[in-house]
Design an enzyme around this catalytic site. Sequence first.
Site, PDB file in Angstrom:
ATOM      1  N   HIS A 307       2.912   0.159  11.009  1.00 40.74           N
ATOM      2  CA  HIS A 307       2.122   0.365  11.952  1.00 40.74           C
ATOM      3  C   HIS A 307       0.669   1.479  11.232  1.00 40.74           C
ATOM      4  CE1 HIS A 307       1.009   3.456  15.603  1.00 40.74           C
ATOM      5  NE2 HIS A 307       2.073   2.410  16.186  1.00 40.74           N
ATOM      6  N   ASP A 364       8.252  -1.565  18.579  1.00 41.64           N
ATOM      7  CA  ASP A 364       8.399  -2.505  19.020  1.00 41.64           C
ATOM      8  C   ASP A 364      10.089  -3.670  18.676  1.00 41.64           C
ATOM      9  OD1 ASP A 364       7.043  -3.111  20.965  1.00 41.64           O
ATOM     10  OD2 ASP A 364       5.428  -3.497  19.545  1.00 41.64           O
TER      11      ASP A 364
HETATM   12  N1  ACO Z   1       5.913  -7.952   7.147  1.00 40.27           N
HETATM   13  C1  ACO Z   1       4.942  -8.103   5.961  1.00 40.27           C
HETATM   14  N2  ACO Z   1       4.082  -7.192   5.017  1.00 40.27           N
HETATM   15  C2  ACO Z   1       3.415  -6.671   5.856  1.00 40.27           C
HETATM   16  C3  ACO Z   1       4.126  -5.991   7.564  1.00 40.27           C
HETATM   17  C4  ACO Z   1       4.795  -6.758   7.634  1.00 40.27           C
HETATM   18  N3  ACO Z   1       5.261  -6.458   9.053  1.00 40.27           N
HETATM   19  N4  ACO Z   1       2.830  -5.526   7.749  1.00 40.27           N
HETATM   20  C5  ACO Z   1       1.942  -4.379   6.573  1.00 40.27           C
HETATM   21  N5  ACO Z   1       2.216  -5.571   5.505  1.00 40.27           N
HETATM   22  C6  ACO Z   1       1.921  -5.146   4.221  1.00 40.27           C
HETATM   23  C7  ACO Z   1       0.192  -6.054   4.026  1.00 40.27           C
HETATM   24  O1  ACO Z   1       0.329  -7.114   4.366  1.00 40.27           O
HETATM   25  C8  ACO Z   1      -0.266  -4.983   3.351  1.00 40.27           C
HETATM   26  O2  ACO Z   1      -0.018  -5.758   2.213  1.00 40.27           O
HETATM   27  P1  ACO Z   1      -0.653  -5.216   0.471  1.00 40.27           P
HETATM   28  O3  ACO Z   1      -1.128  -4.192   0.125  1.00 40.27           O
HETATM   29  O4  ACO Z   1       0.409  -5.977  -0.856  1.00 40.27           O
HETATM   30  O5  ACO Z   1      -2.225  -6.368   0.985  1.00 40.27           O
HETATM   31  C9  ACO Z   1       0.406  -3.681   3.471  1.00 40.27           C
HETATM   32  O6  ACO Z   1       1.687  -3.928   4.017  1.00 40.27           O
HETATM   33  C10 ACO Z   1      -0.455  -3.254   4.830  1.00 40.27           C
HETATM   34  O7  ACO Z   1      -0.682  -3.657   5.439  1.00 40.27           O
HETATM   35  P2  ACO Z   1      -1.904  -4.093   6.371  1.00 40.27           P
HETATM   36  O8  ACO Z   1      -2.115  -4.735   7.593  1.00 40.27           O
HETATM   37  O9  ACO Z   1      -3.421  -4.083   6.439  1.00 40.27           O
HETATM   38  O10 ACO Z   1      -1.892  -2.291   7.861  1.00 40.27           O
HETATM   39  P3  ACO Z   1      -2.546  -2.102   9.114  1.00 40.27           P
HETATM   40  O11 ACO Z   1      -2.426  -0.468   9.119  1.00 40.27           O
HETATM   41  O12 ACO Z   1      -3.957  -3.044   9.290  1.00 40.27           O
HETATM   42  O13 ACO Z   1      -1.681  -2.712   9.644  1.00 40.27           O
HETATM   43  C11 ACO Z   1       0.125  -4.197  11.295  1.00 40.27           C
HETATM   44  C12 ACO Z   1      -0.584  -2.311  10.587  1.00 40.27           C
HETATM   45  C13 ACO Z   1      -0.804  -4.640  12.216  1.00 40.27           C
HETATM   46  C14 ACO Z   1       0.747  -2.898  12.593  1.00 40.27           C
HETATM   47  C15 ACO Z   1       0.540  -4.278  10.391  1.00 40.27           C
HETATM   48  O14 ACO Z   1       2.268  -3.948   9.777  1.00 40.27           O
HETATM   49  C16 ACO Z   1       2.031  -5.549  11.211  1.00 40.27           C
HETATM   50  O15 ACO Z   1       0.949  -6.813  11.709  1.00 40.27           O
HETATM   51  N6  ACO Z   1       3.042  -5.492  11.722  1.00 40.27           N
HETATM   52  C17 ACO Z   1       3.839  -6.732  12.120  1.00 40.27           C
HETATM   53  C18 ACO Z   1       3.537  -6.301  13.617  1.00 40.27           C
HETATM   54  C19 ACO Z   1       4.030  -4.828  14.773  1.00 40.27           C
HETATM   55  O16 ACO Z   1       5.348  -5.105  14.522  1.00 40.27           O
HETATM   56  N7  ACO Z   1       3.021  -4.721  15.486  1.00 40.27           N
HETATM   57  C20 ACO Z   1       2.976  -3.685  16.255  1.00 40.27           C
HETATM   58  C21 ACO Z   1       2.293  -2.676  15.718  1.00 40.27           C
HETATM   59  S1  ACO Z   1       2.826  -1.115  16.948  1.00 40.27           S
HETATM   60  C22 ACO Z   1       2.360  -1.346  18.358  1.00 40.27           C
HETATM   61  O17 ACO Z   1       1.341  -1.731  18.653  1.00 40.27           O
HETATM   62  C23 ACO Z   1       2.769  -0.563  19.460  1.00 40.27           C
END
Ligand code: ACO
Length: 428
Positions: A307, A364
Site C-alpha cells: 500500500h 482488497d
Molecule cells: N508484490 C511484489 N512486490 C511488490 C508489491 C507486490 N504486491 N508491491 C510492491 N512491491 C515491491 C516493489 O517491486 C518495490 O520493490 P523495490 O523497492 O525492490 O523496487 C517495493 O515493493 C515498493 O513498491 P512500489 O511499487 O514502489 O510502492 P508504491 O507505494 O508505489 O505502490 C502499490 C503501492 C501500487 C499498492 C503496490 O504495492 C502494488 O502494486 N500492489 C499490488 C496492487 C494492489 O494490491 N493495489 C491495491 C492498493 S489498495 C487500494 O487501492 C485500495
Amino acid sequence: MSELAKIELDGKVYELPIITGTENEKAIDISKLRDMTGYVTLDTGYKNTGATKSAITFLDGEEGILHYRGYSIEQLAEKASFIEVAYLLIYGNLPTQSELDQFEDSIKKHTLVHEDMKQFFEAYPSKAHPMGVLSSMIASLATFYPESLDPNRSKESKNLTIHRLIAKLPTLAAWAYKNSIRHPFMYPKNEYDYCKNFLYMMFAMPTEDYKVDPVIVSALNTLLILHADHEQNCSTSTVRIVGSSNSNLYSTVSAGISALWGPLHGGANQEVIEMLEQIHNDGGNVDKWVLKAKDKEDPFRLMGFGHRVYKNFDPRAKIIKKACDDVLERLGVNDPLLDIAKKLEKVALEDEYFKARNLYPNVDFYSGIIYKALGIPSEMFTVMFALGRLPGWIAQWKEMTENKEPIGRPRQIYIGETNREYVDISKR
Ligand code: ACO
C-alpha cells in the site's frame, strides 16, 4: 510563534512556513516557493505532496490508524450503518435520528433512473465491463439534470445532486450487472434499506420471491463503510482535480470511477481473485508464485499486497479479515481459494522480501473473497468498491468547492528537446 523551515538556494536562505495539522502532521508550505525563488518542487506520484488541507479523513500509515471525521474505523464498522457514515463524511457530524430519517427519505425518493437511460444499457456489448458502463452512466446523469451543471448554484441544488447520486448509483450498478447477464432489470424497493435494496436489485428475479439474507446485508454494510473514504488516494485526487475546474458532480465522480478501475487501485480486488484462481489452477504451489512476485524480471506482483501509505498494517484489512471468516462460516462456504489466500498471506508475511518492503495484505486482499462468497461476480468487485467510496468522493468534492480551492494545475520539469528548426518532410 509559527515554525519556519529554511531552504538555501544559490547561496540565499529562504524561510517557508510550517503547517501543523490537528493530529500533528507537519508540512512545509511551498505555495509561494516559485514566486520567492524561481524553483518548483518535483515529486512524481505525489509521494510527499500534500495537495490540500482536509477535515474529512485522517490516516496514519505507520500506526495503522484510520478515522472518518475523528471516529475510528473500528467503531464505525462495528456500530454504524453505511448511510449514517455517508452522512458523517459529507456533512461533518454523526446525524441525529431526525437528520438520518430525512437523509434516508430524500435518498429513497431518487432511487429510480430516467426510463430513457435503460436504452443506453441495450447498446453495450454483453461482455462490457461494468466499470466502463457505470462510469459512462454516471457522467450521463448530468445530461438528465441540467441544473446540476453549475455545481455552485445553491446549497439546495447541491444537496439535491448529492442525494440523487447516492440514490442512483446502486440502481445503475445493479442494472449494469443485470444487463451483462441479459436478465430483466429489477426496480428499487424503497421499503428496503440501502444495502438490502442493492442486493435485491442485483439478485432478485421478477418470477420468484427473493429473500435477502441479513448476514449478507450486514457484511455488505461493513464492506461499504470500510471503503467509504481514504483521503487523497488516486481516485479521490482525480475527483478533486476534475471538480476543481467547476465540472459538475456527475462528471467529476465518473472520472473518480475511471481512476478506481485501474488494477493498481480499486481494480486490485478483481485481480486478487483472478490471481488466486490462477494459482489454484496451476496446482496451488504458493511458494512458486511468491518467488515470481520477488523476481524483478517477472512483471507478476502479489495483488492485494502493499500500500502506498500503510507501511505497517492496513486497519481495514484487519476488520475485513474477521468479517471474511464470519461470513464464510455462517454461509457454510468452503472455498479452496481461501486456503490459498491464507497460505499466501502466511508465506509472504514471513518472507524477508515482503518484510523488508513492509508489504502487508491490504483491504482488497480479503474483500474479493467476501464478495465471491456473497455471490457477486468478479467483474463487479470494483463496482462494489465504487459504491462504498461514493460518499468519500462527494465529501471531498463538497469540501473543495466550499473552501473555494483553485483549479488543480501542477508544474513540471521539462526534459525534452530545446528549440529546433522545422525541417521540411522531404528532407527528414
Ligand atoms: N508484490 C511484489 N512486490 C511488490 C508489491 C507486490 N504486491 N508491491 C510492491 N512491491 C515491491 C516493489 O517491486 C518495490 O520493490 P523495490 O523497492 O525492490 O523496487 C517495493 O515493493 C515498493 O513498491 P512500489 O511499487 O514502489 O510502492 P508504491 O507505494 O508505489 O505502490 C502499490 C503501492 C501500487 C499498492 C503496490 O504495492 C502494488 O502494486 N500492489 C499490488 C496492487 C494492489 O494490491 N493495489 C491495491 C492498493 S489498495 C487500494 O487501492 C485500495
